[in-house]
Design a protein around this motif. Structure first.
Motif, PDB file in Angstrom:
ATOM      1  N   THR A 456      -7.145  -4.172   8.512  1.00  8.50           N
ATOM      2  CA  THR A 456      -5.862  -3.756   9.061  1.00  8.50           C
ATOM      3  C   THR A 456      -4.737  -4.321   8.204  1.00  8.50           C
ATOM      4  O   THR A 456      -4.676  -5.529   7.962  1.00  8.50           O
ATOM      5  N   LEU A 457      -3.860  -3.463   7.742  1.00  8.53           N
ATOM      6  CA  LEU A 457      -2.772  -3.880   6.866  1.00  8.53           C
ATOM      7  C   LEU A 457      -1.688  -4.599   7.650  1.00  8.53           C
ATOM      8  O   LEU A 457      -1.460  -4.320   8.839  1.00  8.53           O
ATOM      9  N   ASP A 458      -0.998  -5.519   6.987  1.00 10.65           N
ATOM     10  CA  ASP A 458       0.150  -6.177   7.609  1.00 10.65           C
ATOM     11  C   ASP A 458       1.169  -5.107   7.993  1.00 10.65           C
ATOM     12  O   ASP A 458       1.552  -4.282   7.154  1.00 10.65           O
ATOM     13  N   PRO A 459       1.640  -5.079   9.251  1.00 10.49           N
ATOM     14  CA  PRO A 459       2.490  -3.967   9.703  1.00 10.49           C
ATOM     15  C   PRO A 459       3.829  -3.883   8.992  1.00 10.49           C
ATOM     16  O   PRO A 459       4.424  -2.798   8.931  1.00 10.49           O
ATOM     17  N   ASP A 460       4.338  -4.989   8.471  1.00 14.17           N
ATOM     18  CA  ASP A 460       5.650  -4.974   7.823  1.00 14.17           C
ATOM     19  C   ASP A 460       5.565  -4.770   6.311  1.00 14.17           C
ATOM     20  O   ASP A 460       6.367  -4.048   5.732  1.00 14.17           O
ATOM     21  N   SER A 461       4.570  -5.416   5.689  1.00 14.66           N
ATOM     22  CA  SER A 461       4.487  -5.379   4.231  1.00 14.66           C
ATOM     23  C   SER A 461       3.367  -4.499   3.705  1.00 14.66           C
ATOM     24  O   SER A 461       3.370  -4.121   2.533  1.00 14.66           O
ATOM     25  N   GLY A 462       2.385  -4.199   4.558  1.00 10.45           N
ATOM     26  CA  GLY A 462       1.221  -3.453   4.092  1.00 10.45           C
ATOM     27  C   GLY A 462       0.300  -4.270   3.221  1.00 10.45           C
ATOM     28  O   GLY A 462      -0.593  -3.729   2.574  1.00 10.45           O
ATOM     29  N   LYS A 463       0.482  -5.577   3.216  1.00 11.41           N
ATOM     30  CA  LYS A 463      -0.311  -6.408   2.322  1.00 11.41           C
ATOM     31  C   LYS A 463      -1.712  -6.651   2.874  1.00 11.41           C
ATOM     32  O   LYS A 463      -1.911  -6.864   4.060  1.00 11.41           O
ATOM     33  N   ALA A 464      -2.676  -6.611   1.987  1.00  9.44           N
ATOM     34  CA  ALA A 464      -4.065  -6.973   2.272  1.00  9.44           C
ATOM     35  C   ALA A 464      -4.744  -7.127   0.918  1.00  9.44           C
ATOM     36  O   ALA A 464      -4.234  -6.666  -0.108  1.00  9.44           O
ATOM     37  N   SER A 465      -5.882  -7.780   0.914  1.00 13.19           N
ATOM     38  CA  SER A 465      -6.619  -7.946  -0.336  1.00 13.19           C
ATOM     39  C   SER A 465      -8.086  -8.155  -0.025  1.00 13.19           C
ATOM     40  O   SER A 465      -8.460  -8.469   1.113  1.00 13.19           O
ATOM     41  N   GLY A 466      -8.914  -7.985  -1.034  1.00 11.90           N
ATOM     42  CA  GLY A 466     -10.340  -8.190  -0.838  1.00 11.90           C
ATOM     43  C   GLY A 466     -11.079  -8.032  -2.147  1.00 11.90           C
ATOM     44  O   GLY A 466     -10.497  -7.716  -3.184  1.00 11.90           O
ATOM     45  N   ILE A 481      -6.346   0.287   7.293  1.00 10.46           N
ATOM     46  CA  ILE A 481      -5.758   0.833   8.515  1.00 10.46           C
ATOM     47  C   ILE A 481      -4.275   0.498   8.576  1.00 10.46           C
ATOM     48  O   ILE A 481      -3.893  -0.674   8.587  1.00 10.46           O
ATOM     49  N   GLY A 482      -3.431   1.526   8.613  1.00  4.82           N
ATOM     50  CA  GLY A 482      -2.005   1.348   8.787  1.00  4.82           C
ATOM     51  C   GLY A 482      -1.579   1.732  10.192  1.00  4.82           C
ATOM     52  O   GLY A 482      -2.402   1.993  11.073  1.00  4.82           O
ATOM     53  N   ASP A 488       6.063   5.643  11.094  1.00  3.07           N
ATOM     54  CA  ASP A 488       5.663   4.678  10.062  1.00  3.07           C
ATOM     55  C   ASP A 488       4.907   5.371   8.933  1.00  3.07           C
ATOM     56  O   ASP A 488       3.681   5.373   8.887  1.00  3.07           O
ATOM     57  N   LEU A 489       5.643   5.975   8.022  1.00  2.00           N
ATOM     58  CA  LEU A 489       5.058   6.666   6.876  1.00  2.00           C
ATOM     59  C   LEU A 489       5.481   5.922   5.624  1.00  2.00           C
ATOM     60  O   LEU A 489       6.673   5.825   5.319  1.00  2.00           O
ATOM     61  N   TRP A 490       4.488   5.392   4.885  1.00  2.00           N
ATOM     62  CA  TRP A 490       4.775   4.494   3.779  1.00  2.00           C
ATOM     63  C   TRP A 490       4.162   4.975   2.475  1.00  2.00           C
ATOM     64  O   TRP A 490       3.052   5.515   2.451  1.00  2.00           O
ATOM     65  N   ASN A 491       4.897   4.754   1.387  1.00  2.00           N
ATOM     66  CA  ASN A 491       4.286   4.759   0.068  1.00  2.00           C
ATOM     67  C   ASN A 491       3.594   3.421  -0.113  1.00  2.00           C
ATOM     68  O   ASN A 491       4.158   2.372   0.243  1.00  2.00           O
ATOM     69  N   MET A 492       2.388   3.420  -0.668  1.00  2.00           N
ATOM     70  CA  MET A 492       1.613   2.185  -0.785  1.00  2.00           C
ATOM     71  C   MET A 492       0.996   2.085  -2.172  1.00  2.00           C
ATOM     72  O   MET A 492       0.507   3.079  -2.717  1.00  2.00           O
ATOM     73  N   THR A 566       5.438   0.015  -0.694  1.00  2.00           N
ATOM     74  CA  THR A 566       6.526   0.014  -1.672  1.00  2.00           C
ATOM     75  C   THR A 566       7.803   0.631  -1.116  1.00  2.00           C
ATOM     76  O   THR A 566       8.899   0.180  -1.447  1.00  2.00           O
ATOM     77  N   SER A 567       7.706   1.642  -0.275  1.00  2.00           N
ATOM     78  CA  SER A 567       8.886   2.250   0.346  1.00  2.00           C
ATOM     79  C   SER A 567       8.418   3.212   1.423  1.00  2.00           C
ATOM     80  O   SER A 567       7.261   3.614   1.461  1.00  2.00           O
ATOM     81  N   ARG A 568       9.335   3.581   2.299  1.00  2.00           N
ATOM     82  CA  ARG A 568       9.031   4.641   3.257  1.00  2.00           C
ATOM     83  C   ARG A 568       9.176   5.987   2.570  1.00  2.00           C
ATOM     84  O   ARG A 568      10.006   6.159   1.682  1.00  2.00           O
ATOM     85  N   PHE A 569       8.385   6.950   2.988  1.00  2.00           N
ATOM     86  CA  PHE A 569       8.523   8.262   2.380  1.00  2.00           C
ATOM     87  C   PHE A 569       8.882   9.331   3.388  1.00  2.00           C
ATOM     88  O   PHE A 569       9.088  10.492   3.042  1.00  2.00           O
ATOM     89  N   GLY A 570       8.994   8.991   4.655  1.00  2.00           N
ATOM     90  CA  GLY A 570       9.369   9.998   5.631  1.00  2.00           C
ATOM     91  C   GLY A 570       9.033   9.541   7.033  1.00  2.00           C
ATOM     92  O   GLY A 570       8.476   8.461   7.249  1.00  2.00           O
ATOM     93  N   GLY A 571       9.428  10.372   7.980  1.00  2.00           N
ATOM     94  CA  GLY A 571       9.137  10.071   9.373  1.00  2.00           C
ATOM     95  C   GLY A 571       9.049  11.356  10.158  1.00  2.00           C
ATOM     96  O   GLY A 571       9.541  12.401   9.727  1.00  2.00           O
TER      97      GLY A 571
END
Length: 850
Positions: A456-466, A481-482, A488-492, A566-571
């Motif tokens: 599950t990605l961090d809800p604010d930053s989308g950060k995760a690693s593995g 998982i976002g 909540d539509l994000w460029n990642m 990286t940024s939102r792309f829409g809603g």
């Protein structure tokens, strides 16, 4: 489960052999067997003596020396002994080898049974009915409690027991003739059915270019109720043991342990045909070769089953029964081996199915021909070389496609939902999914699929690693998982790293549901350090990262990854009647929604919920947006800017804020020109009517109150009204002093400075069409002094309304209720139109500011 005893005929490989690999260890074998194998390998025991002792331990004759005695030997260890026996027999001079075999009662008894009579008429290739025209069974006393009988078909000698411990059901009577029962022919129905299964398989394999050794001279001997196979299983012994092709079927009818007579013969016969390609050095690489033997024998059984309408339904998918074991550990080597009779190598049949569909049916045979031509063959090397040399295949791409195809295997999607993505087309895919029995299904997607991680990605930053270690031919899967909120539509960014040998391929797939993609095409990276840009959120809030290792016969590799928004792309916002997709620039059309009812587009501009018809995005052109033209006092230094789905943002425009919630979207764009920058705010919010959404447009200027510019705001929308998105009736009512221009040119330039254009009509008009129409609307925005806004001297505002209603009357009623006296209507070219506006009328309304 079946056991396969590898035969080791003399190798036909020419040329200088490569260095011999280390042989398999015997440390965990039974003590007597371990000593026997070590003695012959070290030279302490001569070949002929070893052969006699091996025959004795396999039960063909008595007299095992005390040094080599064991109370019992497990079947898999008997397999190794049989392999070694075949190898050492091949070293003996032919007269000595025949002398040894002739001393064996079993082998001597077998020889005349399997030999073909040269005068015997042979049925045409593939004629199963003729191949089964035997002469009845011949029985002789073989033990005190019963008889041993032999029934010959064209290609097999079926040897079975009537009575005794390993007996066969003797019933010979009324049965099912479609599966081979021949009433009153002196042969038990069970043996009839076994014979039919073997002959059906023989005909199929022959048509694919396979045959046993010495097929033209000898039948294949099938011992039903053999002591050399546990009940319910089969085993194929080395050719040299009896100088013949021999299949053992373990079966005890009176003990309720009767072997299957439908699937098992097809699997075991394919092994008999594989042995033609196995060289003398098999013992050195038995694990990978056994894995490929079992995988392709299951594939072969499938070939011999799928066109046989008489195959009982309960047996049709037996060849796939171990697919779940393969799917549970997808990141292991392609030819990973769990041990004799264990499931993973059987489940690897899926790769043979993949090869068949990607490269052609003959590719499996070519892999075995490669094995037959190699000095010290191992499964993965020969598969690799065959794919490269015969098909010029890019292994990295093949294993990437294999990984994706397996993950979406059970998605039950239509061809349109798979789109251009490669997927299995075999009609038995549903059987494979039944065999998986929910393996890998979870709350993310209730679809059977390979084992995977869930992050599950961090809800604010989308950060995760593995990180993951992947073996050759394996694939590691991670579900990222976002948020599933429509807002909540994000460029990642997905950064991938690996060692500098670059054996791994990283692939990202955006799912709505499996197999339906959204947002973007599958993207892949193979470099040592490479970033993949993708999108995630809303209904498409799952991105699967797949790490595949295409370097067969290479070391395992570690892949590392990290993600960040990286940024939102829409809603997407909406109410009970409509949904609207909004881009950061304040223009419409956002990707990633469920397919519409008409064109099946996953892009969302304006969607009418009751019908699921799309009004704007049902065509390829994302032609919706806005623009402004700023004319300073005196008309000097005029400039403009815009935000548009096709043209993007003008060079002088920048999104300074984009905020989304489930019901509201706020887009703020700052534009600069020759003087005093302008900020345009679009606030999408619910209106008082469920068929409309209110767009509050606020324009502020940094000009001082005494220098009031003239500002023109343009909105363009290219209607694409389903179910006839290229064929609409258009109405424009534009009678208001703030309206500077209106027309039906929705594909016109969003920049007001570009000029004013029309398609067919301008001004006000009613129900023009049907044709591919739109709306261009230019309005003047009166600017007034602003207070309480630092740096802002002037402010102007008005309201737009986007929506959809069940009819034209309801659309006009809703627009009137919110005070939108200027509007455009778009109706599909459906029966009853343009009058009724049913089943849906889309609308754009304008309400001047106060």
């Amino acid at each position: 489960m079946t056991l396969s005893l590898f035969g080791i005929p003399a190798s036909g490989v020419e040329g200088e052999p490569p260095p011999r690999p280390e042989p398999e260890s015997y440390a965990d074998f039974q003590p007597g067997l371990r000593l026997l194998l070590e003695d012959v390998r070290s030279g302490r025991l001569q070949e002929e003596a070893f052969v006699n002792h091996a025959y004795a331990k396999l039960g063909y004759q008595g007299g095992v020396p005390k040094r080599y005695q064991d109370e019992s030997v497990p079947p898999q260890q008997e397999t190794i002994l049989a392999m070694a026996l075949g190898r050492e027999l091949g070293k003996l001079p032919h007269p000595v080898r025949r002398s040894v075999q002739n001393r064996l009662g079993g082998a001597a008894e077998l020889a005349p049974v399997i030999a073909r009579d040269p005068q015997e008429p042979q049925p045409a290739a593939g004629d199963v009915k003729a191949a089964l025209q035997g002469q009845g069974a011949e029985c002789g006393t073989a033990f005190p409690s019963g008889q041993r009988c032999t029934y010959n078909t064209a290609n097999f000698s079926l040897i079975y027991n009537l009575g005794g411990e390993n007996d066969t059901n003797p019933y010979d009577g009324a049965g099912n003739s479609t599966v081979g029962d021949v009433q009153g022919n002196g042969v038990p129905n069970y043996v009839d059915r076994m014979g039919r299964s073997f002959e059906v398989a023989y005909a199929k394999y022959d048509s694919l270019g396979y045959e046993p050794r010495d097929a033209g001279e000898k039948r294949v001997a099938v011992f039903i109720g053999s002591e050399h196979a546990p009940p319910g299983t089969g085993a194929v012994q080395p050719y040299e043991v009896a100088d013949a092709n021999v299949i053992h079927i373990g079966s005890k009818w009176s003990a309720g342990q009767e072997a299957d007579e439908y699937y098992l013969p097809r699997h075991e016969l394919f092994h008999s045909m594989q042995y033609k390609y196995i060289g003398v050095s098999l013992l050195f690489n038995m694990k990978s070769l056994n894995s490929w033997m079992e995988a392709t024998a299951e594939w072969g059984a499938h070939q011999a089953i799928k066109d046989d309408s008489a195959m009982p339904a309960r047996e049709r998918d037996d060849y796939a029964k171990n697919l779940d074991v393969f799917f549970q550990r997808p990141d292991e080597a392609l030819t990973a081996w769990d041990g004799w009779g264990e499931g993973r190598q059987y489940g690897a049949f899926i790769f043979a199915e993949f090869m068949e569909e990607r490269l052609g049916t003959e590719s499996i045979r070519k892999s075995w021909e490669r094995i037959g031509d190699a000095h010290f063959p191992d499964g993965q090397t020969e598969i690799r070389d065959m794919m490269r040399d015969e098909y010029d295949a890019d292994l990295a791409e093949e294993f990437r496609a294999f990984g994706v195809a397996n993950y979406q295997l059970c998605g039950n999607g239509s061809a349109s939902e798979f789109g251009s993505y490669w997927h299995y087309r075999d009609p038995d895919v549903s059987d494979w999914c039944n065999a998986l029995a929910g393996t890998g299904s979870d709350s993310t997607f209730p679809v059977a699929r390979p084992g995977h991680d869930t992050v599950t990605l961090d809800p604010d930053s989308g950060k995760a690693s593995g990180k993951a270690t992947v073996k050759d031919g394996g694939v590691h899967y991670v579900d990222l998982i976002g948020s599933n909120k429509p807002s909540d539509l994000w460029n990642m960014a997905v950064r991938t790293t690996q060692d500098d040998d670059e054996r791994l391929t990283f692939t990202v797939v955006n799912w709505e549901t499996i197999p339906r993609r959204c947002f973007a095409e599958d993207k892949s990276a193979r470099q040592q350090d490479e970033t993949l840009d993708t999108r995630i959120g809303g209904k498409c809030h799952v991105v699967t990262l797949m790490i595949s290792h295409g370097g067969l016969d290479e070391d395992e590799e570690e892949g590392r990854w990290e993600t960040q928004y990286t940024s939102r792309f829409g809603g997407v916002v909406g109410n009970s009647g409509i949904e609207i997709g909004v881009q950061p620039g304040g223009n419409l059309i956002s990707p990633g929604s469920p397919p519409s009812a008409g064109s099946k587009t996953t892009n969302l501009g304006i969607r009418h919920k009751a019908t699921n018809f799309e009004g704007v995005a049902a065509r390829g052109c994302h032609c919706e947006g806005w623009g402004i033209e700023v004319t300073p006092p005196g008309g000097v230094g005029q400039w403009s800017g815009y935000a548009h789905g096709l043209k993007g943002l003008s060079p002088n425009a920048k999104v300074t804020q984009f905020v989304t919630t489930d019901y509201q979207v706020v887009s703020i764009v700052r534009l600069t020109g020759t003087d005093y920058p302008v900020t345009v705010t679009h606030e999408f919010r619910p209106s008082s009517r469920s068929s409309l959404y209110d767009v509050k447009v606020t324009i502020t200027s940094e000009a001082p109150p005494g220098e009031v510019p003239h500002i023109t705001y343009r909105r363009v929308v290219d209607w694409g009204v389903e179910p006839t998105p290229f064929n609409e009736f258009i109405t424009v009512k534009a009678d208001h002093e703030q309206v500077e221009f209106s027309s039906d040119d929705g594909r016109g330039d969003p920049d007001p400075a570009s000029g004013r254009t029309k398609n067919h009509k301008e001004g006000s008009f009613t129900d023009e069409g049907p044709y591919d129409g739109g709306t261009m609307l230019d309005v003047n925005v009166p600017m007034k002094p602003a207070t309480g806004l630092p740096g802002v001297g002037l402010k102007g505002e008005f309201d737009l309304f986007y929506g959809a209603a069940d009819s034209a009357d309801k659309a006009r009623e809703a627009l009137s209720a919110v005070g939108a006296s200027v509007y455009a209507l778009a109706k599909p070219n459906e029966p009853g139109n343009p009058g009724s506006g049913q089943p849906v009328t889309f609308m754009l309304g304008y309400k001047p500011g106060s």
